[in-house]
Design an enzyme around this catalytic site. Structure first.
Site, PDB file in Angstrom:
ATOM      1  N   HIS A  18       0.844  -1.197   0.000  1.00 54.14           N
ATOM      2  CA  HIS A  18       0.000   0.000   0.000  1.00 54.14           C
ATOM      3  C   HIS A  18       0.871   1.236   0.000  1.00 54.14           C
ATOM      4  O   HIS A  18       1.927   1.272   0.614  1.00 54.14           O
ATOM      5  CB  HIS A  18      -0.951   0.017   1.204  1.00 54.14           C
ATOM      6  CG  HIS A  18      -0.264  -0.232   2.504  1.00 54.14           C
ATOM      7  ND1 HIS A  18       0.097  -1.487   2.944  1.00 54.14           N
ATOM      8  CD2 HIS A  18       0.141   0.635   3.456  1.00 54.14           C
ATOM      9  CE1 HIS A  18       0.683  -1.392   4.116  1.00 54.14           C
ATOM     10  NE2 HIS A  18       0.741  -0.117   4.448  1.00 54.14           N
ATOM     11  N   HIS A  65       0.886   5.202   0.988  1.00 53.45           N
ATOM     12  CA  HIS A  65       0.225   6.226   1.809  1.00 53.45           C
ATOM     13  C   HIS A  65       0.270   7.559   1.068  1.00 53.45           C
ATOM     14  O   HIS A  65       1.334   7.977   0.618  1.00 53.45           O
ATOM     15  CB  HIS A  65       0.971   6.430   3.132  1.00 53.45           C
ATOM     16  CG  HIS A  65       1.007   5.232   4.032  1.00 53.45           C
ATOM     17  ND1 HIS A  65       0.125   5.070   5.076  1.00 53.45           N
ATOM     18  CD2 HIS A  65       1.821   4.154   4.064  1.00 53.45           C
ATOM     19  CE1 HIS A  65       0.404   3.941   5.715  1.00 53.45           C
ATOM     20  NE2 HIS A  65       1.435   3.363   5.122  1.00 53.45           N
TER      21      HIS A  65
END
Ligand code: AMP
Length: 140
Positions: free
Chosen positions: A103, A105
């Site tokens: 992921h 951010h």
């Protein structure tokens, strides 16, 4: 490096087994708000492909995540009236990774305001709903 764990939280979100504050989705990626934001509008972009982090994602899948990050970053600047924006991505526990599905951010920033430490506090549902709506509107 350990193998990809299909029971990680983000894999469950991708399968629809857990909810999320979705802001963007296409064939390759999903983006949703971080429920413990380090700044208002903190967003996560994940590949639909199962990848633990940068070490096992294919270059093509990483490009899809980067393209979405690029687009969502521009929208987040507008949506949150930001002065700047931090893009961050952790790989393995030594770097701070705690969820083992890759992921990125996206954290909108304002002059003189520090990021909160990771996982400081869970944001109110209403704030997350409002922020998701703002970002969706800015994405057009
Ligand atoms: P990292 O340290 O890079 O692995 O970041 C994991 C991030 O996932 C943290 O910022 C958490 O606040 C966030 N997080 C954990 N569970 C959820 C969830 N169910 N929905 C959205 N974000 C989450």
């Amino acid at each position: 490096m350990p193998a990809y764990d299909t029971n990680n939280i983000f894999a469950k979100i991708l399968r629809g087994e857990l909810p999320c504050y979705k802001v963007y989705e296409d064939e390759h990626v999903l983006a949703f708000l971080d429920i413990m934001p380090r700044s208002p509008g903190h967003t996560l972009v994940i590949p639909k492909a199962p990848a633990r982090n940068i070490f096992d994602i294919s270059p093509d899948d990483y490009v899809h995540v980067a393209r979405a990050t690029h687009r969502i970053s521009a929208a987040a600047m507008k949506a949150f009236n930001a002065d700047g924006l931090t893009v961050q991505q952790h790989n393995e526990p030594a770097s701070g990774q705690v969820v083992f599905h890759l992921h990125i951010h996206i954290m909108p920033r304002h002059h003189g305001v520090s990021l909160l430490p990771p996982a400081s506090r869970k944001e109110d549902a209403k704030v997350l709903e409002d922020n998701a709506a703002k970002l969706i509107a800015a994405l057009g």
